[in-house]
Design an enzyme around this catalytic site. Structure first.
Site, PDB file in Angstrom:
ATOM      1  N   SER A  86       0.835  -1.202   0.000  1.00 25.94           N
ATOM      2  CA  SER A  86       0.000   0.000   0.000  1.00 25.94           C
ATOM      3  C   SER A  86       0.872   1.254   0.000  1.00 25.94           C
ATOM      4  O   SER A  86       1.658   1.450  -0.922  1.00 25.94           O
ATOM      5  CB  SER A  86      -0.971  -0.040   1.183  1.00 25.94           C
ATOM      6  N   HIS A 190      -8.226   1.167  -0.659  1.00 30.13           N
ATOM      7  CA  HIS A 190      -8.171   0.211  -1.776  1.00 30.13           C
ATOM      8  C   HIS A 190      -9.542  -0.335  -2.140  1.00 30.13           C
ATOM      9  O   HIS A 190      -9.699  -1.504  -2.483  1.00 30.13           O
ATOM     10  CB  HIS A 190      -7.173  -0.913  -1.467  1.00 30.13           C
TER      11      HIS A 190
END
Length: 303
Positions: A86, A190
């Site tokens: 991430s 996400h």
């Protein structure tokens, strides 16, 4: 072959930068970064409480700063590959020479603010599911309206969605899942909830002049290696609204012949996954400066 990896949001803990700032020149370096992005990284890394550093706009720059600082303390490192989970992808982009440190921190500051704004629209969150079959888990999450935001491998999937959807998950766990753990994040990252942040990141990326990766850069999007700086930045922008496929990144590490994995500060999460998914690969997490000697030995043996 060594892969250098950087953790994502949720890895931060109160005071985790304190000992690192005792290293020669570290305090001045972090203070300069703080001035450059308008955020007191020294305060947040040493004195702030858990709620303060849970704030997306704070946590993300803090994690990138910690990764860059701890990696620089190792001295010259020549990994065979780099990757990040991430927000750790921005740290990895700096390791690969795609961005310099200041550009990486400027980008992550904008990323954190944009994602915090997106998260404020609807009350959302994330939870890790431990155990079970990933295919069964993903199907169950989709039935509940949740997104499998991180497919991490080693039997771990992270669900993201509204607070109501996560509460339903607690009451109705997928078959084989032994535990659901709420993550220390302030939004459903996400997922489609982060859509408004994508345009902001794309515009911020357009203002940068990236270099092409000097080492193999492995992307969260699909575990593929990326050869150009322009594509790295394009993927960084889109990735905030797409699932993290860390499982595919680890498959790529296998294909590349990785023999050791070193996770920068605040290490632990990715080494834990690697221990289960990459048998035979040596792992080490940089948590405090006390880990530096062992990390240098690993680098000398595998880089």
């Amino acid at each position: 072959m060594l892969v250098l990896v950087a953790p994502g949001q949720g890895a931060q803990t109160p005071g985790f930068l304190t000992e690192w700032l005792d290293l020669p020149g570290a305090g001045d370096r972090v203070a300069a970064w703080s001035d450059a992005i308008g955020l007191d990284l020294v305060h947040y890394g040493t004195k702030a409480d858990a709620d303060e550093i849970r704030d997306t706009a704070v946590a993300q720059p803090l994690l990138v700063a910690a990764g860059l600082l701890s990696a620089s303390a190792l001295g010259d490192v020549a990994p065979g590959a780099v990757a990040g989970h991430s927000v750790g992808e921005i740290t990895a982009a700096a390791f690969a020479g795609v961005l310099d440190d200041t550009a990486a921190l400027s980008l992550v500051r904008k990323r954190g603010l944009a994602m915090a704004d997106a998260a404020a629209i609807t009350e959302t969150g994330m939870a890790a599911l431990l155990g079970g079959d990933p295919e069964v888990t993903v199907a169950h999450l989709e039935k509940l309206g949740l997104t499998p935001a991180n497919i991490n491998g080693a039997g771990q999937v992270v669900a993201a969605g509204t607070k109501e959807q996560l509460a339903a998950l607690e009451a109705d766990k997928p078959e084989g899942v032994r535990k659901v753990v709420a993550l220390k994040v302030a939004g459903a990252f996400h997922t489609h909830h982060m859509g408004p942040a994508v345009d902001t990141l794309a515009k911020a990326a357009e203002a940068l002049t990236p270099g092409d990766p000097r080492v193999t850069y492995v992307s969260n999007k699909d575990g593929e290696t990326v050869a150009t700086g322009a594509e790295v930045l394009e993927r960084l922008a889109g990735q905030v609204a797409n699932p993290v496929r860390w499982d595919l990144c680890m498959e790529t590490f296998k294909e590349l012949g990785v023999t050791a994995l070193l996770e920068v500060c605040p290490g632990g999460t990715l080494t834990g996954l690697a221990k289960r998914a990459l048998p035979g690969v040596k792992t080490l997490a940089l948590k405090t400066p006390a880990d530096l000697d062992a990390a240098r030995e690993l680098v000398a043996e595998h880089a």
